[in-house]
Write an enzyme that holds these catalytic residues in place. Sequence first.
Site, PDB file in Angstrom:
ATOM      1  CG  ASP A 126     -80.073  17.897  73.095  1.00  0.00           C
ATOM      2  OD1 ASP A 126     -79.582  18.502  72.138  1.00  0.00           O
ATOM      3  OD2 ASP A 126     -79.484  16.993  73.722  1.00  0.00           O
ATOM      4  CE  LYS A 161     -82.487  11.431  79.762  1.00  0.00           C
ATOM      5  NZ  LYS A 161     -81.169  12.111  79.829  1.00  0.00           N
ATOM      6  CG  ASP A 202     -84.981  15.059  70.092  1.00  0.00           C
ATOM      7  OD1 ASP A 202     -83.876  14.511  69.914  1.00  0.00           O
ATOM      8  OD2 ASP A 202     -85.693  14.817  71.084  1.00  0.00           O
TER       9      ASP A 202
END
Length: 925
Positions: free
Chosen positions: A612, A699, A858
């Site tokens: 990732d 996050k 991604d």
Amino acid sequence: AERLQEKISLYFSGDNSQVIEDMDAYMLADNGILLEDLPLGKLQQFLEDPSAFKKDSEALQATRKQLYGLGRMPILTAEAEAHACLKHESSGRRRQFAVEFLAQTTALREFLEARQSHADAGRGAMTSGMQRLWMPWVEAMARVLSDENAEQRRGTGSKSFRMLTSLGLEPELLAIIASQTVLNLLMLPCFRHKDEMQEAAKRDRFGEVPFSTAATAVGEAIEDEVLWLQIAAGEGVRSMKTSEFLQMRKLKKAYRDRTKSVPMGAALVDLLLDCATISVPSEAQEFTGLAASHTVEQALIHGKRREGIKQIGYLSLHPAARSRMESEGENLHFVRPKMQPMVIPPLSWQPCGDSPQGPYLLHKSSFVRTPSESMAQLRAYSASRSARIMDSLGSMPWRINGRILELMREVQNQDLAIADVPPNTDPPVPPPPSADDPDYQVLRLRRLNAEKRIRELRSERPTFELKLRVAEDFINADRLYFPHNVDFRGRCYPLPPHLNHMGDDVSRALLMFSESMPLGRDGLFWLKVDIANLHGNNKISLEDRVRWVDDRKDIIAQVAENPLSPESIPHWAHADDGPWQVLARYMELAEVYKRGPGAEEDIRSHLPVHVDGSCNGLQHYAALGRDLAGGEAVNLVPNDKPQDVYTVVLNVVISKVKQDAKLPAHDPDQPDGRPLSLDHGRLARTLIELGILKRKVVKQTIMTICYGVTTVGARKQVQGQIEDVVGDKVEPEEILQLAKYLSRLVLASIDEVFAQAKKIQDWLNHVTKLFTMLQAPNAWISPIGLNCVQPYRKPQKQVVRSKRQNVTLRTGDTPQIHQMKQRMGFPPNFIHSLDATHMMMVAELCEREGITFAAVHDSFWAHACNIAKLNELTRDAFVSLHSQPILGELYEDLKVHLGGQEPPPIPEQGELDLNVVRDSAYFFA
């Protein structure tokens, strides 16, 4: 039997044989069996005693089980495939047709067959609670639809009702379509992500469906049924020539007219609301000693609520009806998603021109996911490069991981409620606490959280069950395919909605690559890295991750041997980023450990390993601005250990909170006191005392900052994280105030760390204002050649009047753009188009290198042995992408779009040398 086998072969090759055609139609349409799947012995049995293949006979059911196991789709088991009477080149296409056809029609067929079997047996009521519940609705609706003098033929909505009765469909069939479609919508909530589900739980809106959604879905189901009648009236399905499928899909497109289908759907939903009733026990009279009486109440409830300036009509189930359906465990008996995985490689996309074609044989699908398909302008330019990449991704074969499927069922059957498998029973709800209780607030929160959890389970249970049902339906398939399409930015998505590799941990663990590759030494290294990553240990060096896994060697062997033992469960079921994926990898790694040194060279792996990006949106911003400091934070620059951007930003946040914590306390009752919501000193001290300042709390906001998260969105994200940490001991209002304060600090800290990214974002915001002044949508060509047009226009509407409410139908777009959405959407959508381009470039390189490749935006997937090469290709593609003058080309395009008007100058770039990315081991890791 041999002569019959020869006749069947000739029939598939084009020879006309009415007997074989009738037999084929009988076996497929009535019994879901492909003629060529029968072994010679069964063909001989059919010749000698055709009654053995009577519909619903025990012999026929045994034959189907012998061929397809417990799956509902006609996919042969390995043993049955070896004994099939014929293997013809058209069989794959016939099988795919059967999968699509059965997904469309099986639910209705099963219902009618069950009803008929009960009638033949002389039983009035059907055994399934779900069927007993809605069978009277069907009968009542059918009577009204057959009544020439029904009141529905007069007044509001009467025109649509008369259209319904003129379609040529049986009244009972229309009633079944409406009941099935609406109940599926109510019993299977669909949320885009977990946050949306939790928001619905807070507002107690589970099991509610907008009236307009129900009307649209029922209308489309009616259209589909009319289409199947047209197909049934045409040619059979023996050879399945391409031209026949194209004609079917053109026919399907012709029937897609929402201005006709939605009014008919609304009329049928109105009728269902009138006819859907349930018998509910009333309270027994005190001291009478008599059994409780029953009252008849509406099973479906139509309500209205205000959302902003709109008033929304919605449907919900009577609690007694929902309880009855859930208790029978038959919620999903009739659910058949239309877009299923495919059993043959998808047909190639042909997205351009007047008759675009998609990957399915029958189901129409758009290449670009956008509410305004015309804005994709696929007639004005070629999207062939993107289409070829989608063909490549869709043609990558998968299979079901049978061992993981068995374990998930076992966890469900034992009601272990671990690893995101929802419990079979609701948690107990504590009684309302007394206001005099000293622990009143704690007890009140405990009760609220229990009620919220029950609402969440209403969604989690059917969603989980549907994933397992799809996996069981395709368990026999050696090769499954997931056709992909793109949104207007170029991001790709699989078309099958319920089970695909972009789903949650359950979905991902159920799937593995169909083709295996030798694990090898490199593969073993990356398999261990993947395990550590899934456990959340991804902020240490790659070598330390491998050592961490090797230190757990005995644990891994124990878990693989008996994963559901009380000693094993804690070691895998609490993995941060995917417990079921961890378990699948433990089983493979345990086999390596068991066989000893060098075994990795002989073991063949089907499992995908993930790499990732490090906050990929910020990686693109840093590359665009050649931001050295930002690039270091997101691993564009080589380093001995991975840099954690979330920790970098968190440290800035912590310093700000500590500074605010030194502020004096304020008394809100004093004239100069500030409200509690603005008392930053108190809020800062509370955050520190409760231990809320953690990486996971900030996050999500950091991840989404470059994708346009708003102040309100950031507050909701932080609020959800704070609730997870201290929701059981802090009042919701206090959590809200903490979230408002902390989210503002997070956004400010991100701007400090990524100053160059902020400049580019501001430049993109300035550009969109120029577009807005011209009443033009933001548009640009992505580096992969896809024409990106933001589809945010004011809608063209048509009001459909029904008996209960008006339905506002979007029929197109007006020339007027939606200014706020255009402005807010441009920066994140532009970055999304770059990450989509990067993924497509990597997909092209992998196809050229013969590497099996899949992606979740991604997150790039490949066999373990190919990860080192994948990393190299990923870095090369990123450098190649950002070596192009992306902002310069956008600047020149903007001048053309703006009629020669000069856009603001591009922000100056920093000192980052892009070539260093090629040496950054932690760029994607």
